[in-house]
Design a protein around this motif. Structure first.
Motif, PDB file in Angstrom:
ATOM      1  N   PHE A  64      -1.935   4.598  10.492  1.00  0.00           N
ATOM      2  CA  PHE A  64      -1.674   5.998  10.152  1.00  0.00           C
ATOM      3  C   PHE A  64      -2.327   6.308   8.818  1.00  0.00           C
ATOM      4  N   SER A  65      -2.553   7.558   8.569  1.00  0.00           N
ATOM      5  CA  SER A  65      -3.123   7.934   7.278  1.00  0.00           C
ATOM      6  C   SER A  65      -2.001   8.058   6.259  1.00  0.00           C
ATOM      7  N   MET A  66      -2.299   7.655   5.038  1.00  0.00           N
ATOM      8  CA  MET A  66      -1.289   7.738   3.988  1.00  0.00           C
ATOM      9  C   MET A  66      -0.924   9.197   3.702  1.00  0.00           C
ATOM     10  N   ASN A  67      -1.913  10.072   3.867  1.00  0.00           N
ATOM     11  CA  ASN A  67      -1.605  11.487   3.649  1.00  0.00           C
ATOM     12  C   ASN A  67      -0.581  11.989   4.651  1.00  0.00           C
ATOM     13  N   GLU A  68      -0.705  11.512   5.876  1.00  0.00           N
ATOM     14  CA  GLU A  68       0.248  11.969   6.878  1.00  0.00           C
ATOM     15  C   GLU A  68       1.646  11.436   6.572  1.00  0.00           C
ATOM     16  N   MET A  83      -6.465  18.744  12.609  1.00  0.00           N
ATOM     17  CA  MET A  83      -5.468  17.929  11.933  1.00  0.00           C
ATOM     18  C   MET A  83      -5.545  18.091  10.426  1.00  0.00           C
ATOM     19  N   ASP A  84      -6.751  18.254   9.950  1.00  0.00           N
ATOM     20  CA  ASP A  84      -6.888  18.433   8.504  1.00  0.00           C
ATOM     21  C   ASP A  84      -6.121  19.687   8.105  1.00  0.00           C
ATOM     22  N   GLU A  85      -5.606  19.674   6.927  1.00  0.00           N
ATOM     23  CA  GLU A  85      -4.811  20.765   6.362  1.00  0.00           C
ATOM     24  C   GLU A  85      -3.349  20.713   6.784  1.00  0.00           C
ATOM     25  N   MET A  86      -3.055  20.135   7.935  1.00  0.00           N
ATOM     26  CA  MET A  86      -1.659  20.131   8.349  1.00  0.00           C
ATOM     27  C   MET A  86      -0.811  19.277   7.428  1.00  0.00           C
ATOM     28  N   ASP A  87      -1.407  18.219   6.912  1.00  0.00           N
ATOM     29  CA  ASP A  87      -0.630  17.396   5.991  1.00  0.00           C
ATOM     30  C   ASP A  87      -0.174  18.207   4.795  1.00  0.00           C
ATOM     31  N   LYS A  88      -1.067  19.067   4.337  1.00  0.00           N
ATOM     32  CA  LYS A  88      -0.698  19.898   3.192  1.00  0.00           C
ATOM     33  C   LYS A  88       0.417  20.855   3.550  1.00  0.00           C
ATOM     34  N   VAL A  89       0.277  21.503   4.700  1.00  0.00           N
ATOM     35  CA  VAL A  89       1.294  22.449   5.136  1.00  0.00           C
ATOM     36  C   VAL A  89       2.653  21.773   5.215  1.00  0.00           C
ATOM     37  N   LEU A  90       2.622  20.599   5.818  1.00  0.00           N
ATOM     38  CA  LEU A  90       3.877  19.880   6.020  1.00  0.00           C
ATOM     39  C   LEU A  90       4.435  19.388   4.697  1.00  0.00           C
ATOM     40  N   GLY A  91       3.548  18.820   3.881  1.00  0.00           N
ATOM     41  CA  GLY A  91       4.033  18.130   2.695  1.00  0.00           C
ATOM     42  C   GLY A  91       4.358  19.050   1.551  1.00  0.00           C
ATOM     43  N   LEU A  92       3.704  20.181   1.473  1.00  0.00           N
ATOM     44  CA  LEU A  92       3.890  21.044   0.322  1.00  0.00           C
ATOM     45  C   LEU A  92       5.023  22.030   0.506  1.00  0.00           C
ATOM     46  N   GLY A  93       5.761  21.849   1.532  1.00  0.00           N
ATOM     47  CA  GLY A  93       6.932  22.685   1.678  1.00  0.00           C
ATOM     48  C   GLY A  93       6.608  24.125   2.012  1.00  0.00           C
ATOM     49  N   ARG A 141       4.878  13.790   5.872  1.00  0.00           N
ATOM     50  CA  ARG A 141       6.103  13.737   6.674  1.00  0.00           C
ATOM     51  C   ARG A 141       7.307  13.371   5.817  1.00  0.00           C
ATOM     52  N   ILE A 142       7.087  12.521   4.837  1.00  0.00           N
ATOM     53  CA  ILE A 142       8.172  12.239   3.893  1.00  0.00           C
ATOM     54  C   ILE A 142       8.568  13.520   3.170  1.00  0.00           C
ATOM     55  N   GLY A 143       7.565  14.241   2.711  1.00  0.00           N
ATOM     56  CA  GLY A 143       7.839  15.497   2.017  1.00  0.00           C
ATOM     57  C   GLY A 143       8.613  16.484   2.870  1.00  0.00           C
ATOM     58  N   ALA A 144       8.193  16.600   4.122  1.00  0.00           N
ATOM     59  CA  ALA A 144       8.865  17.546   5.009  1.00  0.00           C
ATOM     60  C   ALA A 144      10.320  17.145   5.254  1.00  0.00           C
ATOM     61  N   LEU A 199       0.841  -1.206   0.000  1.00  0.00           N
ATOM     62  CA  LEU A 199       0.000   0.000   0.000  1.00  0.00           C
ATOM     63  C   LEU A 199       0.873   1.252   0.000  1.00  0.00           C
ATOM     64  N   ILE A 200       1.887   1.238   0.858  1.00  0.00           N
ATOM     65  CA  ILE A 200       2.789   2.380   0.901  1.00  0.00           C
ATOM     66  C   ILE A 200       3.497   2.552  -0.436  1.00  0.00           C
ATOM     67  N   LYS A 201       3.965   1.415  -0.974  1.00  0.00           N
ATOM     68  CA  LYS A 201       4.698   1.466  -2.247  1.00  0.00           C
ATOM     69  C   LYS A 201       3.854   2.120  -3.343  1.00  0.00           C
ATOM     70  N   ILE A 202       2.606   1.667  -3.449  1.00  0.00           N
ATOM     71  CA  ILE A 202       1.733   2.188  -4.494  1.00  0.00           C
ATOM     72  C   ILE A 202       1.509   3.684  -4.322  1.00  0.00           C
ATOM     73  N   ASN A 203       1.245   4.084  -3.066  1.00  0.00           N
ATOM     74  CA  ASN A 203       0.984   5.498  -2.833  1.00  0.00           C
ATOM     75  C   ASN A 203       2.204   6.365  -3.119  1.00  0.00           C
ATOM     76  N   LEU A 204       3.358   5.878  -2.730  1.00  0.00           N
ATOM     77  CA  LEU A 204       4.565   6.670  -2.984  1.00  0.00           C
ATOM     78  C   LEU A 204       4.844   6.758  -4.479  1.00  0.00           C
ATOM     79  N   GLU A 205       4.662   5.633  -5.163  1.00  0.00           N
ATOM     80  CA  GLU A 205       4.918   5.656  -6.605  1.00  0.00           C
ATOM     81  C   GLU A 205       3.936   6.575  -7.319  1.00  0.00           C
ATOM     82  N   ASP A 206       2.697   6.622  -6.806  1.00  0.00           N
ATOM     83  CA  ASP A 206       1.729   7.552  -7.376  1.00  0.00           C
ATOM     84  C   ASP A 206       2.181   8.987  -7.206  1.00  0.00           C
ATOM     85  N   ASN A 207       3.071   9.203  -6.247  1.00  0.00           N
ATOM     86  CA  ASN A 207       3.570  10.554  -6.010  1.00  0.00           C
ATOM     87  C   ASN A 207       4.990  10.732  -6.554  1.00  0.00           C
TER      88      ASN A 207
END
Lengths: 231, 231
Positions: A102-106, B81-91, A110-113, A15-23
DNA sequence: CGGTAATTTAAGGTAAATTTAATGTTTTCA
DNA sequence: TGAAAACATTAAATTTACCTTAAATTACCG
């Protein structure tokens, strides 16, 4: 960006792999710590997502090994929240963690950050100069050069990678398929004649008498290994 | 280590302040964004913990202002919690967040982790040399200028960054992807032709004979490196 | 908004690397 | 001992990585 996922639960890992590859991340997935370690040694990884509880080499010990070769960001996945504060706060080398479920969005956020920060400070430390020696052979990984008795060997890319793999794993027998997977990075049909040709070429370049090789030994029916008789 | 707390709820602000001070941090507490901004302008702050929902200058807008003057780690506190993922992930500039209510141990741990990384990054920066020389090439990082035999090279931004990376790491082979990640800083698909074009341009500007380059060596199948033959 | 510089994309060519093909050699096993 | 399988070698065929140049696109500035 190359992301390593080490997670023994197959559905989570996929699941993680697919989501990351989608990104648009390139994902290397390992089912346990040992497999992850092999990937870390042979691929350029920019961030690792490690499950804590894995059979054999667990997340913490994998992180310890990882830190001997790299400073990349590491995010832990854990079902146990207790103890993670200590890991994070005491500087044991982790950068972040997520508690299952955990949510995939989170995770993505966090990976992005972590990657953003990592990039900002060029935190991907280039691996320190590493020299591998075996008998009269020497490999300098930084400059991708190889020597025998301090004389440069003129290897092309495939030959260098083959020799590197063998020198990183002296005495270990590799089947031709393993060599193919490791150096060609493919995991589907291959013609083993290609391997034999390259081994022959490599022998021509490093052996004093290629027809009676001193270093690259054939194990008939099994594969090849780097082995030099003791003197 | 100086920590800035910006939080309009007094009891939360004080609770955090006490806990941080118990852990040997020096704390500057602000009850709103404007007060926090005044502190940021007049004190050396190493990490900021910002509440999102504050009257007047809210957490997000404070962060925007902060980023014009500083690159310190920023941890958000939010009930949403909503929106924080965007803040964190979108740099958008945040490094971490905690959802209220949160445990003090977790806040402490995350502060520790951010400071640890930040300190590593800063340590890296301190050791940077201002002037780098390799053969007849010289880079002055302070003025972002490059010379060959004391003659200025007219490099554009990308060419300068490529050369800088190579000169900071002489002899090291960089794959085209590594060059891309380091200079372009992107984390998605790239076309390696762009790299090759830039390398070609850079060679045109620094090599005596670009078709037989003296400095920027191609390692076919592996990448490029800065390497000058000994004389 | 127009002009210019920087960057990216597109296209063609070439040398090197890799793969395939062919043949010979060695080893294993019935 | 002979046949089959595995392996080694060499060269030809094919592919690929790379280079260069110019056009197209984007970014920037006055």
């Amino acid at each position: 960006m190359n992301i390593l996922i080490a997670e023994d639960e197959t559905d989570i890992r996929n699941l993680i792999k697919i989501n990351l590859e989608d990104n648009q991340y390139k994902v290397f997935a390992a089912k346990d710590g040992l497999e992850a370690w092999e990937i870390l040694k042979s691929q350029e990884i920019h961030l690792a997502v490690l499950d804590v509880m894995m059979p054999g080499l667990d997340g913490f010990n994998l992180l310890r090994k990882l830190r001997t070769i790299s400073n990349i960001p590491v995010i832990f996945l854990t079902a146990r929240m207790d103890e993670m504060d200590k890991v994070l706060g005491l500087g044991l080398g982790a950068d972040d963690y997520l508690v299952k479920p955990f949510s995939m969005n989170e995770l993505l956020a966090r990976i992005g950050a972590q990657l953003r920060r990592s990039h900002e400070y060029q935190a991907q430390k280039w691996v320190d100069n590493e020299v591998i020696e075996y008998g009269a052979l020497t490999i300098d990984k930084k400059s991708c050069t190889a020597y025998k008795d301090q004389i440069p060997l003129e290897l092309n890319a495939k030959e260098y990678k083959l020799l590197l793999l063998l020198m990183e794993n002296p005495e270990r027998v590799f089947t031709k398929e393993q060599l193919y997977n490791a150096v060609w990075g493919e995991n589907y049909y291959y013609d083993d004649n290609t391997i034999m040709v390259h081994i022959s070429h490599l022998r021509n370049k490093i052996e004093t008498d290629p027809q009676n090789p001193e270093y690259i030994k054939t194990i008939r029916g099994l594969g090849y290994k780097l082995h030099k008789m003791e003197v």
